[in-house]
Design a protein around this motif. Structure first.
Motif, short mmCIF file in Angstrom:
data_model
loop_
_atom_site.label_atom_id
_atom_site.label_comp_id
_atom_site.label_asym_id
_atom_site.label_seq_id
_atom_site.Cartn_x
_atom_site.Cartn_y
_atom_site.Cartn_z
N SER A 278 0.83 -1.21 0.00
CA SER A 278 0.00 0.00 0.00
C SER A 278 0.86 1.26 0.00
N LEU A 279 1.91 1.25 0.81
CA LEU A 279 2.81 2.40 0.87
C LEU A 279 3.52 2.62 -0.46
N ALA A 280 4.03 1.54 -1.04
CA ALA A 280 4.73 1.66 -2.32
C ALA A 280 3.82 2.25 -3.39
N THR A 281 2.58 1.83 -3.39
CA THR A 281 1.62 2.37 -4.36
C THR A 281 1.38 3.85 -4.13
N GLN B 261 4.28 5.85 -5.18
CA GLN B 261 4.66 5.57 -6.58
C GLN B 261 6.05 4.93 -6.66
N PHE B 262 6.41 4.18 -5.61
CA PHE B 262 7.67 3.45 -5.58
C PHE B 262 7.43 2.01 -6.04
N ASP B 263 8.52 1.31 -6.34
CA ASP B 263 8.52 -0.15 -6.50
C ASP B 263 9.36 -0.74 -5.37
N LEU C 172 12.78 0.99 -4.77
CA LEU C 172 13.14 1.59 -6.06
C LEU C 172 12.29 2.82 -6.34
N PRO C 173 12.83 3.78 -7.11
CA PRO C 173 12.09 5.03 -7.36
C PRO C 173 10.76 4.86 -8.08
N LEU D 50 12.01 9.37 -0.35
CA LEU D 50 12.50 8.16 0.31
C LEU D 50 12.55 8.35 1.82
N LYS D 51 13.04 9.48 2.28
CA LYS D 51 13.10 9.76 3.72
C LYS D 51 11.70 9.70 4.33
N GLU D 52 10.74 10.31 3.66
CA GLU D 52 9.36 10.28 4.15
C GLU D 52 8.80 8.86 4.15
#
Length: 471
Positions: free
Chosen positions: A365-368, A371-373, A390-391, A403-405
């Motif tokens: 859920s967080l990655a989505t 917008q990260f992988d 991944l970005p 990324l820090k957030e």
């Protein structure tokens, strides 16, 4: 702390007398690899003033006496395979490279133990034990490169922790050199020991901040005659995790030694990196399973039992697979991913095994939302989930801030599930900022007090885990 002293020419001469002129490196003789470890090789290079290569515990002790007297910081270094910056000389001073202390001193087949020096490669320990029909159960995925003292310093787990535990569980005795230059032997070759504090368990995982590990007496196990390997394929990670829980419930019946979780993208990257088809399919996420067996009949029984369990947990396919290639691929997952995804961030989170499912749900859920992988190659049997963030579709110029957030939210979720920041890679200097935000303040204060008790001048591996003069 800011009261560290520079290395003078007089101190260099004294160090040369201790270890020999050829074992004290300065200036251009300090090669670039001494300015980073595996986890910081893309960061700013941080050179020590000197690299000193001792050849014995006594030489380490003499170096530490000198450094402690003159307030010179000392950073111990093993194989340089650490992923948190633990072997980087943040404060300059002396980088203590233990590479010369690499002897296997003794193997006792009958009593099942091995005595080794600090810089023996873990793979060499495993192979030496195997040569005698024995098993050294410590099995970190960097075993090709890492050395045993580094394993102890981070309390590495690895592939066989499901059955045999982490590095600290493989230790009878530790020889350490204190920051004041005293040589101590901790523990004993005993089945049980309740004689005061368990200092071995304290040194294991202390990341070279409390003492320098110079010699280890390791426990060995009887090597199982057969180690069958299986690959189970699932439609998603959540389905694979349900099988993990079932296998752990049947761990004794199946003699499960390894349960490794990998997503399908990681599998494809490993195959591309090795230029070999070893996983036989890219249709789903996978669980790599290793068992111990006594004979072929035992293998057949356990394989049938395993397949029955898989049929109850949405397994798309399961089959026996050749071990060496697939385990080599598992060890190389990080290198494989970097070929096509050079920008990314590694994580070493650990959660209770029964809460891996909600962790992965939150991660997805967080990655989505960011917008990260992500990619995963985790020791699912003990809840240690190695991640590569991944970005994704995030512009590179926004990557670091986002990324820090992302990490702050992910770590908060991890701790809410009873998890922790590191399962085996340690904090080093790369994660100490985040540790401050999640650890109990009184727990951090206890750690600082222990550091002060062991190392009153704060010369040993300063700047790692926490800053002594900052909360």
């Amino acid at each position: 702390m800011s009261n560290y002293k520079k290395v003078t020419s007089n101190i260099i001469v004294k160090l040369q007398i201790i270890v020999g002129v050829e074992h004290v490196l300065s200036g251009a003789a300090i090669l670039d690899h001494y300015a980073y470890d595996a986890g910081t090789r893309k960061d700013i290079l941080r050179y020590p003033e000197l690299v000193v290569l001792p050849g014995s515990s006594q030489e380490v002790a003499e170096i530490m006496k000198l450094a402690n007297k003159h307030l010179i910081p000392v950073t111990p270094r093993g194989g340089g395979s650490g992923l948190a910056g633990g072997a980087v000389a943040l404060k300059g001073g002396i980088l203590l490279d233990l590479v010369r202390m690499n002897r296997i001193i003794h193997v006792d087949i009958a009593a099942k133990y091995m005595i080794v020096e600090a810089a023996v490669r873990t793979l060499d320990i495993q192979n030496e034990a195997k040569r005698h029909g024995l098993l050294y159960a410590g099995d970190p995925c960097s075993s090709d490169d890492c050395v045993i003292a580094g394993n102890v310093a981070t309390n590495a787990g690895g592939n066989k922790a499901v059955k045999y535990g982490v590095t600290a569980d493989q230790i009878y005795e530790l020889e350490i050199v204190t920051p004041q230059g005293k040589i101590l032997t901790l523990g004993g070759r005993l089945k049980k020991n309740s004689t005061g504090y368990s200092l071995i368990k304290l040194i294991a995982g202390s990341e070279g901040t409390l003492g320098i590990i110079t010699k280890i007496t390791l426990k060995l196990q009887k090597l199982a005659p057969l180690l069958p390997n299986f690959l189970a394929i699932f439609p998603n990670l959540a389905a694979a995790v349900t099988l993990v829980e079932a296998l752990l419930a049947e761990k004794n019946a199946l003699d499960t030694t390894s349960l490794e979780l990998m997503d399908r993208h990681t599998v494809i990257a490993i195959e591309n990196y090795q230029k070999t088809k070893i996983f036989y399919g890219d249709i789903g996420d996978v669980l790599l399973i290793q068992l111990e067996a006594q004979n072929q009949e035992d293998v057949r029984f356990k394989e049938l039992y395993l397949k029955e369990l898989c049929s109850l947990h949405n397994c798309l396919d399961i089959r026996s697979i050749e071990g060496e290639a697939i385990w080599r691929g598992r060890r190389q997952w990080g290198k494989a991913l970097e070929v096509d995804e050079p920008i990314g961030a590694s994580e070493d989170l650990v959660v209770p095994v029964d809460l891996i499912t909600p962790f992965i749900q939150n991660l997805e859920s967080l990655a989505t939302s960011f917008q990260f992988d992500f990619r995963i190659a985790g020791h699912a049997g003990d809840g240690n989930l190695h991640l590569r963030i991944l970005p994704g579709t995030v512009p590179i110029e926004e990557w670091e801030n986002k990324l820090k957030e992302f990490r702050e939210v992910l770590y908060a979720v991890t701790y809410s599930l009873g998890g922790r920041l590191s399962g085996e890679h340690g904090i080093g200097f790369k994660r100490k900022y985040f540790l401050r935000s999640v650890i109990q303040p009184d727990e951090l204060e206890l750690m600082k007090n222990l550091k002060k008790a062991f190392d009153p001048n704060f010369i040993l591996n300063p700047g790692k885990i926490f800053d002594i003069d900052a909360s």
